[in-house]
Scaffold this active site. Structure first.
Site, PDB file in Angstrom:
ATOM      1  N   ASN A 210       0.929  -1.261  -0.013  1.00 32.41           N
ATOM      2  CA  ASN A 210      -0.011  -0.172  -0.051  1.00 32.41           C
ATOM      3  C   ASN A 210       0.985   1.251  -0.116  1.00 32.41           C
ATOM      4  O   ASN A 210       2.056   1.231  -0.119  1.00 32.41           O
ATOM      5  CB  ASN A 210      -0.927  -0.125   1.196  1.00 32.41           C
ATOM      6  CG  ASN A 210      -0.241  -0.037   2.625  1.00 32.41           C
ATOM      7  OD1 ASN A 210       0.648   0.676   2.891  1.00 32.41           O
ATOM      8  ND2 ASN A 210      -0.308  -1.262   3.180  1.00 32.41           N
ATOM      9  N   ASP A 279      -4.152  -6.615   5.205  1.00 32.73           N
ATOM     10  CA  ASP A 279      -5.283  -7.434   5.823  1.00 32.73           C
ATOM     11  C   ASP A 279      -5.069  -9.077   5.273  1.00 32.73           C
ATOM     12  O   ASP A 279      -5.605  -9.831   5.758  1.00 32.73           O
ATOM     13  CB  ASP A 279      -6.528  -7.081   5.577  1.00 32.73           C
ATOM     14  CG  ASP A 279      -6.819  -5.713   6.404  1.00 32.73           C
ATOM     15  OD1 ASP A 279      -6.342  -5.703   7.701  1.00 32.73           O
ATOM     16  OD2 ASP A 279      -7.425  -4.827   5.951  1.00 32.73           O
ATOM     17  N   ILE A 307      -2.446  -7.885  14.121  1.00 29.12           N
ATOM     18  CA  ILE A 307      -1.359  -7.508  15.221  1.00 29.12           C
ATOM     19  C   ILE A 307      -1.777  -6.890  16.238  1.00 29.12           C
ATOM     20  O   ILE A 307      -1.608  -7.389  17.522  1.00 29.12           O
ATOM     21  CB  ILE A 307      -0.180  -6.747  14.254  1.00 29.12           C
ATOM     22  CG1 ILE A 307       0.125  -7.580  13.166  1.00 29.12           C
ATOM     23  CG2 ILE A 307       0.857  -6.446  15.442  1.00 29.12           C
ATOM     24  CD1 ILE A 307       1.415  -6.779  12.365  1.00 29.12           C
ATOM     25  N   VAL A 308      -2.455  -5.625  16.058  1.00 28.37           N
ATOM     26  CA  VAL A 308      -2.840  -4.661  17.276  1.00 28.37           C
ATOM     27  C   VAL A 308      -3.835  -5.531  18.284  1.00 28.37           C
ATOM     28  O   VAL A 308      -3.739  -5.588  19.329  1.00 28.37           O
ATOM     29  CB  VAL A 308      -3.259  -3.494  16.915  1.00 28.37           C
ATOM     30  CG1 VAL A 308      -4.757  -3.304  16.028  1.00 28.37           C
ATOM     31  CG2 VAL A 308      -3.177  -2.447  18.065  1.00 28.37           C
TER      32      VAL A 308
HETATM   33  O1  PMT Z   1       2.865   5.828   6.638  1.00 30.00           O
HETATM   34  P1  PMT Z   1       2.448   7.410   6.103  1.00 30.00           P
HETATM   35  O2  PMT Z   1       2.357   7.597   4.483  1.00 30.00           O
HETATM   36  O3  PMT Z   1       2.878   8.464   7.038  1.00 30.00           O
HETATM   37  O4  PMT Z   1       0.666   7.277   6.396  1.00 30.00           O
HETATM   38  C1  PMT Z   1       0.332   7.371   7.498  1.00 30.00           C
HETATM   39  C2  PMT Z   1      -1.152   6.288   7.692  1.00 30.00           C
HETATM   40  C3  PMT Z   1      -2.070   6.725   6.923  1.00 30.00           C
HETATM   41  C4  PMT Z   1      -0.697   4.792   7.232  1.00 30.00           C
HETATM   42  C5  PMT Z   1      -1.379   6.280   9.303  1.00 30.00           C
HETATM   43  O5  PMT Z   1      -1.626   7.449   9.766  1.00 30.00           O
HETATM   44  C6  PMT Z   1      -2.662   5.180   9.453  1.00 30.00           C
HETATM   45  O6  PMT Z   1      -3.707   5.464   9.395  1.00 30.00           O
HETATM   46  N1  PMT Z   1      -2.182   4.070   9.947  1.00 30.00           N
HETATM   47  C7  PMT Z   1      -3.154   2.737  10.002  1.00 30.00           C
HETATM   48  C8  PMT Z   1      -3.410   2.274   8.666  1.00 30.00           C
HETATM   49  C9  PMT Z   1      -4.154   1.164   8.740  1.00 30.00           C
HETATM   50  O7  PMT Z   1      -3.840  -0.256   8.320  1.00 30.00           O
HETATM   51  O8  PMT Z   1      -5.403   1.096   9.313  1.00 30.00           O
HETATM   52  P2  PMT Z   1      -6.577   0.228   9.468  1.00 30.00           P
HETATM   53  O9  PMT Z   1      -7.965   1.036   9.659  1.00 30.00           O
HETATM   54  O10 PMT Z   1      -6.766  -0.762   8.323  1.00 30.00           O
HETATM   55  O11 PMT Z   1      -6.271  -0.672  10.623  1.00 30.00           O
HETATM   56  C10 PMT Z   1      -6.774  -0.291  12.001  1.00 30.00           C
HETATM   57  C11 PMT Z   1      -5.600  -0.564  13.062  1.00 30.00           C
HETATM   58  O12 PMT Z   1      -5.150  -2.192  12.618  1.00 30.00           O
HETATM   59  C12 PMT Z   1      -4.306  -0.046  12.722  1.00 30.00           C
HETATM   60  O13 PMT Z   1      -3.669   0.386  13.770  1.00 30.00           O
HETATM   61  C13 PMT Z   1      -3.449  -1.100  12.148  1.00 30.00           C
HETATM   62  O14 PMT Z   1      -1.919  -0.866  12.377  1.00 30.00           O
HETATM   63  C14 PMT Z   1      -3.992  -2.157  12.771  1.00 30.00           C
HETATM   64  N2  PMT Z   1      -3.737  -3.541  12.009  1.00 30.00           N
HETATM   65  C15 PMT Z   1      -4.372  -3.924  10.799  1.00 30.00           C
HETATM   66  C16 PMT Z   1      -4.285  -4.988  10.219  1.00 30.00           C
HETATM   67  C17 PMT Z   1      -3.632  -6.198  10.825  1.00 30.00           C
HETATM   68  N3  PMT Z   1      -3.454  -7.216  10.090  1.00 30.00           N
HETATM   69  N4  PMT Z   1      -2.858  -5.699  11.875  1.00 30.00           N
HETATM   70  C18 PMT Z   1      -2.948  -4.628  12.455  1.00 30.00           C
HETATM   71  O15 PMT Z   1      -2.172  -4.449  13.578  1.00 30.00           O
END
Ligand code: PMT
Length: 401
Positions: A210, A279, A307-308
């Site tokens: 991504n 994902d 992960i989180v």
């Molecule tokens: O890196 P940059 O270019 O500076 O951009 C910053 C950003 C937009 C990436 C950052 O601000 C951001 O939003 N990061 C989270 C991106 C994300 O994957 O969001 P999500 O809504 O899909 O995931 C929710 C949470 O679950 C996040 O904390 C993510 O790290 C976590 N996650 C998601 C999937 C997974 N398999 N494991 C996870 O831990």
């Protein structure tokens, strides 16, 4: 007020090619409010003139141990007492060796013995000289004596070699100077931060990923280091330099990030998941490059670990902060993830808006807890990160009390 306002900094310049960058370093330190006095070795004067440094610093340059101009002819004692911080940049292999040996055969080495101020070394030398056992032993000795080591950086060198030994860039040195004087309100904390994208292999030459640049996560790591935290940064592949002072763990895939997160999380105070983790991963990674034999190609994808959520399910879980990258219904989706992933806080960004979110220098966030929300307005990610780190800490302390 700027962090460096009225701070008294002695800049010691030794004889390396990187000395040509020091007028700019003096200029930037002064812009940040510092009062800068320059001390030069004889070697330094072969690369840059004292007159240039006098002009940019606005102070006479000191270069002699026996100074008839100084009160009691002991300029080194005056400077040693005056300094809040001594930065030696560039610090050559020679000056590092002489300081480590406790020599006092010129003004700069004498100053190092005579001062009670902290001394930061910004090494600059050929990569082979940096790796030499003698240099490494000297650096280790000085490290043990409490000297700060700012660098060296890695890259192409004046001699044509590539490797460790470049002096850090002026901006990085100024930033480290600010870090040194900043409020260390996170001193007893260990933060683990995930950042950047992950890469999910399709075959030996292709992957799914991504647009995450890592800028947001790295800015959080920098803000936490600056506030005195021990920081472990678990990062997917990005082109950024890790903030000096943090422990960098480089990974590629979500699986590798998951492994490292579970390894480091149990020891930490606060876990921040800023990485854009894939994902899904490819069910069967091809051992050889896939050939174009069909017009349509299908890949079977399977879910990656969350992960989180897995860290948040540990028996001894740290204070948990997630991110939510959304293109619509930001609050609703972010609050859903806060509950579903068992988090204390979630920082939501609207990644559909231009000029913020993925791969931009700026961002705007809303930090949600179960009971409230706080907006962090659009600004450079470094500034957003400083506010975010402070807010996270306030929530963390409130939970402890
Ligand atoms: O890196 P940059 O270019 O500076 O951009 C910053 C950003 C937009 C990436 C950052 O601000 C951001 O939003 N990061 C989270 C991106 C994300 O994957 O969001 P999500 O809504 O899909 O995931 C929710 C949470 O679950 C996040 O904390 C993510 O790290 C976590 N996650 C998601 C999937 C997974 N398999 N494991 C996870 O831990």
């Amino acid at each position: 007020m700027q962090i460096l306002q009225d701070k008294k900094i002695v800049l010691g310049i030794s004889g390396g090619i990187a000395a040509y960058k020091t007028p700019e370093l003096v200029r930037r330190l002064k812009e940040h409010g510092a009062d800068v006095r320059v001390v030069m070795t004889d070697g330094a004067k072969a690369f840059i003139t004292p007159l240039t440094l006098q002009a940019v610093s606005g102070n006479a340059v000191a270069d002699s141990l026996l100074d008839t101009q100084a009160e009691l002819a002991m300029g080194h004692i005056e400077l040693a007492k005056w300094a809040d911080l001594i930065i030696i940049a560039p610090a050559t292999a020679d000056i590092i060796a002489r300081i480590a040996a406790g020599m006092a055969n010129d003004l700069l080495t004498t100053l190092c013995l005579a001062t009670s101020a902290s001394i930061a070394l910004a090494p600059a030398m050929n990569q082979q000289m940096w790796h030499a056992l003698a240099t490494q032993a000297n650096v280790k000795t000085l490290n043990e004596r409490g000297y700060l080591l700012w660098g060296p950086g890695c890259g192409e060198q004046a001699c044509g070699d590539v490797g460790l030994g470049r002096m850090l860039e002026v901006e990085e040195l100024v930033s480290l100077g600010s870090d040194y004087f900043s409020d260390k309100y996170l001193q007893d904390q260990h933060w683990v931060i995930t950042a950047g994208p992950t890469r999910e292999a399709i075959d030996p030459v292709r992957y799914i990923s991504n647009y995450s640049s890592g800028k947001m996560g790295y800015a959080i790591a920098h803000a936490a280091v600056r506030a005195g935290a021990k920081v472990t940064l678990i990062s997917g592949p990005v082109t950024l330099n890790a903030p000096v002072g943090c422990q960098l763990i480089s990974v590629n895939s979500a699986e590798e990030m998951h492994l490292q997160a579970l390894l480091f999380a149990p020891q930490c105070t606060i876990f921040v998941a800023c990485a854009a983790v894939a994902d899904y991963k490819v069910a069967n990674i091809a051992a050889q490059k896939i050939k174009k034999t069909n017009d349509v190609m299908q890949l079977e994808l399977v879910r990656n670990h969350d992960i989180v959520a897995d860290v948040a399910n540990l028996a001894d879980k740290p204070f948990m902060v997630g991110f939510a990258a959304e293109t619509q219904n930001v609050e609703q989706y972010a609050r859903g993830k806060l509950v579903r992933k068992n988090l204390d806080l979630i920082a939501a960004n609207d990644v559909a808006k231009s000029g913020q979110g993925f791969n931009s220098d700026d961002n705007a966030l809303t930090l949600f807890s179960a009971i409230d929300k706080t907006d962090i307005p659009l600004a450079n990610k470094q500034i957003v990160a400083q506010q975010l780190v402070s807010l996270i800490n306030q929530h963390y302390l409130a939970k402890q009390s």
